[in-house]
Write an enzyme that holds these catalytic residues in place. Structure first.
Site, mmCIF file in Angstrom:
data_model
loop_
_atom_site.group_PDB
_atom_site.id
_atom_site.type_symbol
_atom_site.label_atom_id
_atom_site.label_comp_id
_atom_site.label_asym_id
_atom_site.label_seq_id
_atom_site.Cartn_x
_atom_site.Cartn_y
_atom_site.Cartn_z
ATOM 1 N N GLY A 92 0.850 -1.210 -0.023
ATOM 2 C CA GLY A 92 -0.022 -0.021 -0.064
ATOM 3 C C GLY A 92 0.972 1.377 0.070
ATOM 4 O O GLY A 92 0.463 2.494 -0.266
ATOM 5 N N ARG A 93 2.148 1.038 0.383
ATOM 6 C CA ARG A 93 3.071 2.219 0.182
ATOM 7 C C ARG A 93 4.373 1.968 -0.025
ATOM 8 O O ARG A 93 5.480 2.601 0.345
ATOM 9 C CB ARG A 93 2.931 2.945 1.664
ATOM 10 C CG ARG A 93 3.285 1.915 2.718
ATOM 11 C CD ARG A 93 3.844 2.570 4.132
ATOM 12 N NE ARG A 93 3.831 1.701 4.903
ATOM 13 C CZ ARG A 93 4.146 1.878 6.386
ATOM 14 N NH1 ARG A 93 4.701 3.242 6.776
ATOM 15 N NH2 ARG A 93 4.146 1.033 7.213
ATOM 16 N N GLY A 126 -0.090 6.086 1.226
ATOM 17 C CA GLY A 126 1.084 5.517 0.554
ATOM 18 C C GLY A 126 2.384 6.320 1.081
ATOM 19 O O GLY A 126 3.483 5.964 0.521
ATOM 20 N N ASP A 248 1.581 -11.575 6.669
ATOM 21 C CA ASP A 248 1.912 -10.911 5.735
ATOM 22 C C ASP A 248 3.394 -10.221 6.046
ATOM 23 O O ASP A 248 4.106 -9.566 5.062
ATOM 24 C CB ASP A 248 1.034 -9.586 5.261
ATOM 25 C CG ASP A 248 0.544 -8.819 6.435
ATOM 26 O OD1 ASP A 248 0.055 -9.476 7.528
ATOM 27 O OD2 ASP A 248 0.617 -7.670 6.600
ATOM 28 N N ASN A 249 3.626 -10.195 7.208
ATOM 29 C CA ASN A 249 5.150 -9.898 7.682
ATOM 30 C C ASN A 249 5.827 -11.013 7.806
ATOM 31 O O ASN A 249 7.014 -10.920 8.631
ATOM 32 C CB ASN A 249 5.048 -8.863 8.900
ATOM 33 C CG ASN A 249 4.345 -7.707 8.497
ATOM 34 O OD1 ASN A 249 4.060 -7.236 7.433
ATOM 35 N ND2 ASN A 249 3.620 -7.130 9.558
#
Ligand code: AMP
Ligand code: MG
Length: 481
Positions: A92-93, A126, A248-249
């Site tokens: 997202g960023r 973002g 997700d990490n």
């Protein structure tokens, strides 16, 4: 103007089908200003630091111009955040510029973090502000110097633009380097969509990139479990708390990734939590191995359709692999902590001996880093409220060292190499960020330079080994956004 290409890109993730990513460029920023460049890492990547420091180089590191050969994209992924399923997350960023082959022949991603909105930004802007960019720079480079697999920091650039959080803060972009940015959540993204073809492509990509010896998806599962077990054991050995061990990490190549509200413990306590968003202590220090196993179970279930056509057989094989995590982790943990108390050979009872010391440390709220460092220097007793308890332990430890039979010099050397004198202490990181927001980068440069030599610090860096005074103690770290 230097006309050589900045990066010799060789992009492989971009060649995967469209549903793996969204192609887009970084959003330019107003007034890029280079804060830090990691010269050693630049050279390792085959890049020229002088060229990266030039206005053209800085423009690339800020996301204002695209370097030749870049194929910029945001990666799609999903994940469990604090145990809750989120079917679509994604970069997202962050924007992957491309991949380079480093001077060791290893493929490395070059990614800008804080480089503007993407189709995966959801409600976010973002962007990143200077604090988390410097935190990630400091802590990821410290982890590397500690010998722990991690993503790296190539550069930090101030954007000259404000970022709105609880207050208005200065914006920044981090250039992150990683062996890949593929997460358990990347597999989950496709598994949730029952996109078996994509799962197979992703598994092949990960095998080629991270585990060339793996011949089957089951081999891949075993290899990822093994790397995660070792990684988390290494975190435990330096008192590192990741803070947000969401799937997700969780990096499938076994690197520490996504430094948000992470921290190193000062006083030892197994239940330590720093993250202000971890209200229930899900990701407390001592729970990290259990959470890693949970994340790996999610990974295993993604691979089930690839493991065997017969679903029952596939599940049984995946379950067996996951069941192996406990023993792998226990062995890795013992290796890490055995060295911390100066031992090399294996003996029954070692785990117990180490655990007894940790219990004494927890009771005394002993500083984790300095207590272990002091063991090799024979000055530990004063750390303990219950010195008699420590004396009993020390007698057993001394007997055990004698049975290891390598002599005091060799044992002290083992301990010096396993017990860092310097870690990025939270109060120091906060101090650096506060100074940087006020325009003073000197503390940042001093801290990063000192942390490059954690086992063998310069005498001038000794003050950085001091634990926080009660007034300096940082009890919560905030989300990396
Ligand atoms: P993280 O906590 O950094 O692992 O991020 C979790 C998810 O939130 C990822 O999908 C990020 O890309 C996304 N995210 C975090 N911060 C921002 C932001 N400022 N703008 C857009 N997306 C973000
Ligand atoms: Mg993340």
């Amino acid at each position: 103007m230097d006309t050589r290409p900045l990066f010799g890109f060789d992009n492989s993730y971009a060649a995967l089908p469209d549903r793996f990513h969204a192609r887009l460029s970084p959003t330019p920023v107003r007034a890029p200003d280079l804060i830090a460049l990691n010269d050693d890492l630049a050279r390792e990547l085959g890049l020229d630091p002088a060229q990266l420091r030039s206005p053209e180089g800085i423009a690339v590191l800020a996301g204002n111009t695209l370097p030749d050969g870049a194929d910029p994209l945001a990666q799609a992924y999903a994940g469990h955040q604090f145990g809750g399923w989120v079917p679509q997350l994604g970069d997202g960023r962050a924007i992957l510029l491309g991949e380079v082959i480093d001077t060791h022949g290893q493929r490395r991603d070059v990614q800008l973090k804080g480089s503007g909105p993407t189709p995966f930004s959801r409600m976010g802007d973002g962007r990143a502000w200077l604090g988390p960019v410097l935190r990630e720079y400091i802590v990821s480079e410290a982890m590397h110097a500690l010998g722990i697999p991690t993503t790296r920091a190539l550069a930090a650039v101030a954007t000259g633009e404000p970022v709105l959080r609880e207050t208005v803060l200065p914006g920044a972009v981090l250039t992150r380097v990683a062996s890949s940015h593929i997460r358990v959540g990347t597999f989950q993204f496709f598994a949730a969509r029952q996109d078996i073809e994509a799962l197979r492509m992703l598994a092949d990509h990960v095998i080629a990139r991270h585990y060339p010896d793996a011949e089957t998806p089951l081999d891949l599962l075993h290899a990822v479990i093994d790397r995660q077990a070792r990684l988390v054991a290494q975190w435990m050995g330096v008192g590192f708390i990741h803070g947000v061990m969401n799937t997700d990490n969780c990096h499938v190549g076994g690197e520490t990734i996504d430094y948000g509200p992470c921290a190193f413990m000062d006083a030892y306590h197994p239940e330590t939590v720093f993250s202000s968003i971890d209200r229930f202590g899900r990701y407390a220090y001592a729970r990290q191995p259990e959470i890693a196993a949970w994340n790996l179970a999610q990974f295993a279930s993604c691979l089930v359709p690839l493991i065997d056509e017969d679903a029952d057989r596939a599940v049984a094989a995946a379950q067996k692999a996951i069941d192996g995590f406990g023993d792998l982790y226990a062995a890795a943990w013992l290796n890490v902590f055995r060295a911390k108390i100066g031992l090399t050979a294996t003996e029954d009872g070692d785990a117990d001996l180490i655990q007894r010391l940790l219990t004494l440390m927890a009771e005394a709220e002993a500083d984790f880093t300095n207590t272990f460092r002091a063991l090799g220097e024979g000055v530990t007793r004063k750390e303990f409220i219950n010195p008699a308890g420590f004396d009993d332990w020390e007698k057993d430890w001394t007997d055990r060292l004698a049975r290891d039979g390598r002599g005091a010099e060799a044992q002290a050397a083992t301990m010096r190499a396993a017990n860092p004198a310097l870690i990025p202490r939270n109060h120091r990181v906060e101090e650096v960020i506060t100074a940087a927001v006020g325009g003073d980068l000197a503390p940042f440069h001093r801290l990063t330079a000192a942390l490059a030599r954690p086992f063998d610090p310069e005498p001038e860096a000794r003050d950085l080994a001091r634990p926080p005074d009660p007034g300096e103690r940082v009890t919560a770290t905030f989300c990396g956004t």
